[in-house]
Design a protein around this motif. Sequence first.
Motif, PDB file in Angstrom:
ATOM      1  N   ASP A 203      -0.828  -3.259  -6.028  1.00  0.00           N
ATOM      2  CA  ASP A 203      -0.203  -3.488  -4.729  1.00  0.00           C
ATOM      3  C   ASP A 203       0.637  -4.750  -4.873  1.00  0.00           C
ATOM      4  O   ASP A 203       0.103  -5.859  -4.957  1.00  0.00           O
ATOM      5  N   HIS A 205       2.543  -6.150  -2.784  1.00  0.00           N
ATOM      6  CA  HIS A 205       2.740  -6.963  -1.585  1.00  0.00           C
ATOM      7  C   HIS A 205       2.257  -8.384  -1.847  1.00  0.00           C
ATOM      8  O   HIS A 205       2.773  -9.348  -1.271  1.00  0.00           O
ATOM      9  N   GLN A 273       2.798  -0.028  -2.027  1.00  0.00           N
ATOM     10  CA  GLN A 273       2.456  -0.852  -0.872  1.00  0.00           C
ATOM     11  C   GLN A 273       1.943   0.047   0.239  1.00  0.00           C
ATOM     12  O   GLN A 273       2.181   1.266   0.249  1.00  0.00           O
TER      13      GLN A 273
END
Length: 414
Positions: A203, A205, A273
Motif C-alpha cells: 500500500d 499511500h 491503495q
Amino acid sequence: MHRSLVRAVVLVVLVGVVTPAAVGGATAQEQTTVTVTVVDQAGDRVGDVDLTVVWNDGEGSENVTTRANGQVLVDVPEGATVEVRVTDDEYLRNRPAVFFGADGGELEVEASLPGTTRVTVTDSAGPVEGATVRLSGQGVTRSVDTDAEGVAVLGPVERGSYGLRVSEPGYLSNSTGVNLTGEVNRTVTLREADRQLTVRVVDDHFDPPRALPDATVDIEGVAALTTGNNGQRGTTVAVNTDYEVTATKDGYESVTRTVSVGESDESVTLAVQREEAVSVEATSTRVVLGEVTRLTATDEYGQPVAGATVSVDGTEVGQTDDRGVYDLTVESAGNQTVTVSTDGLSSSVTIEGFEPDGQDTPTTAAPTDAPTDTPEPTEIDTTPGGGGPGFGAAVGLTALAVLVGLALARARDA
C-alpha cells in the motif's frame, strides 16, 4: 514626349533581354559526372549489375546498369549526397552505399552474391512452430517465425558472418553464429525451463509503502496466490514469457501489470491503495431536542475530510471544518438521516431526537395486596414472683433509669 517614349521602349527591351539571363543564372545548378564502379566481395569489378542512383534525399534519381568493366557514368548536382542502391536479380547489397559532396570522381560500391539460411527448430517432442528466428549482422536484422514443420528461411542477404538467435516463450533462447557462404542449413534444439516469479503487494499511500497481507495475486494462466504477512508470494513460471499479474483485495483498487520473465528469477512490486470512501460517526445517535451531537467525517484511511457537505433528510445544513467535524443541533423529534458527502462519495447515520420529558425513567411500584404480618399477643404472667404486671413495671422503670443515665453521660462528654 517623343524622348520619353523612346526611353520607355529602350527600358522594356533591356528588361526583356537582361531578365532571362538573371533568372537563368539564379536557378541553374552545375552538374558533375560521377563514375559508379561495382565490385564484388573479392574486389573484382562486376558488369551488368542494375543500380538505382538517388541524390539529395529523392530530389532526383536514375536507373542504370554497369558496363562490362563494372562502371557506369551518372550526372548529379555538384556537391550532392548520392545514394547507390543495388537492385539486381543476382547481386545485392544489404544497405545502400551513401556518398556525400559529389564532385566528380569514382564512387565504389561493393555488391555480393546472395546468402540464405534454412533453420529447423525442434524440442524434445519434435518441431517447434512459431519460434522466432533472428538473423543479425552486416547492417541488417531479419526475423522469421517457424512454420508447422519448425522451419524458417532467412535471406537473401549479403554473404558473410551473422548472429543467429532462436527464441520461444517457455524455452531457453539459443544463440549461435552462422557464416552464409550460400545456402546454409541449421538445426537448433530448444530446452524448456522454469524460473521463480515473486510478487510483492504494498500500500503506497504510506511512506515507506506498507506490505499488504492477504491480497490475491493472479498470474494469468498460472495460479492465484495469497500474500503472506510480508505481502509476498511466489511461484515458478516458464522462461521468456510475458505474464499479466493482477493484485486485488477487498476495499482496495486492483492493479494489473505485464511482467516479463526472462532466463533468471524475477520479482515485481505491485502498489495499490484503498478505494476512495467517506464515513461518518456521531458522538451520540439518541439526542435530547436542542442538544448537539458531534459528527466526524473521515476518508478511507481515517483521515479527516474537510469541506464535506452535511445534510439532514436531504436538506443541506452545513460543512465539516478542517478537522472533519460538524456539530449538529437536533431540533426534530424522531429518526432523521444525516448524510455527509464529498466528491461523489457519501455516508449516512441515523439520529433520533426526543423530548427531555419523554425519557424512560424506570420506577418500582409497591404491591398493594401484599400480606402484612401482625404480631401475636404476648401472655403476661400475673402470679406473684413471676413475669406479671408488678414485676414487669419494675423492670421497665429500671431500664428507663439506665437509659436516662447513659444519655446524661453522653451529653457531658459532648
